[in-house]
Design a protein around this motif. Structure first.
Motif, short mmCIF file in Angstrom:
data_model
loop_
_atom_site.label_atom_id
_atom_site.label_comp_id
_atom_site.label_asym_id
_atom_site.label_seq_id
_atom_site.Cartn_x
_atom_site.Cartn_y
_atom_site.Cartn_z
N CYS A 1 1.09 4.18 5.35
CA CYS A 1 1.88 2.95 5.22
C CYS A 1 3.32 3.18 4.80
O CYS A 1 4.18 2.35 5.06
CB CYS A 1 1.21 2.00 4.22
SG CYS A 1 -0.43 1.47 4.73
N HIS B 1 -8.64 -0.55 6.14
CA HIS B 1 -7.72 0.38 5.51
C HIS B 1 -8.21 0.68 4.10
O HIS B 1 -8.39 -0.22 3.30
CB HIS B 1 -6.33 -0.25 5.47
CG HIS B 1 -5.26 0.73 5.12
ND1 HIS B 1 -4.88 1.75 5.95
CD2 HIS B 1 -4.49 0.84 4.01
CE1 HIS B 1 -3.93 2.45 5.37
NE2 HIS B 1 -3.67 1.93 4.19
N CYS C 1 0.05 4.42 0.49
CA CYS C 1 -0.48 5.63 1.11
C CYS C 1 0.43 6.16 2.22
O CYS C 1 1.34 5.47 2.69
CB CYS C 1 -1.89 5.40 1.63
SG CYS C 1 -1.97 4.70 3.29
N CYS D 1 0.84 -1.20 0.00
CA CYS D 1 0.00 0.00 0.00
C CYS D 1 0.87 1.25 0.00
O CYS D 1 1.76 1.39 0.83
CB CYS D 1 -0.92 0.00 1.23
SG CYS D 1 -1.92 1.50 1.28
ZN LIG Z 1 -1.92 2.39 3.27
#
Ligand SMILES: [Zn+2]
Length: 100
Positions: free
Chosen positions: A42, A80, A39, A37
């Motif tokens: 993360c 998430h 984002c 991930c």
């Molecule tokens: Zn993430």
């Protein structure tokens, strides 16, 4: 060339298949997807180093929606949902060689 997603299907319990508009096909392991991930929760935004987040083997996507014509937003069952996976990234993390 701009490549789009033609269809997304669940191939087995933890494998997602994406058929691309250029006839290529990606098989994606959903646990790997969650681990990758991109984002800000993360991955450290500055260093780009993934943060040490515990991700279990039973993580699964529960909702997939397209973002514009360039990415997919995937909501996982660990609640998430901030990960936006660009088509380019999805094609890079394909876990098997393209077929077709
Ligand atoms: Zn993430």
């Amino acid at each position: 060339m701009i490549v789009g997603v033609r269809s997304i299907e669940q191939l087995d319990e933890r494998t997602l298949g994406i058929a691309w508009s250029d006839e290529k096909f990606s098989k994606l392991d959903v646990v790997t997807l969650r681990r990758l991930c991109p984002c800000a929760q993360c991955v450290d935004e500055w260093t780009k180093v993934p943060k040490n987040i515990k991700i279990t083997e039973d993580v699964r996507p529960i909702k997939i929606e397209s973002v514009g014509s360039y990415a997919l937003r995937i909501r996982f069952n660990d609640q998430h949902d901030t990960g936006i996976y660009t088509y380019q990234k999805l094609r890079e993390i394909n876990c098997e060689a393209f077929t077709g």
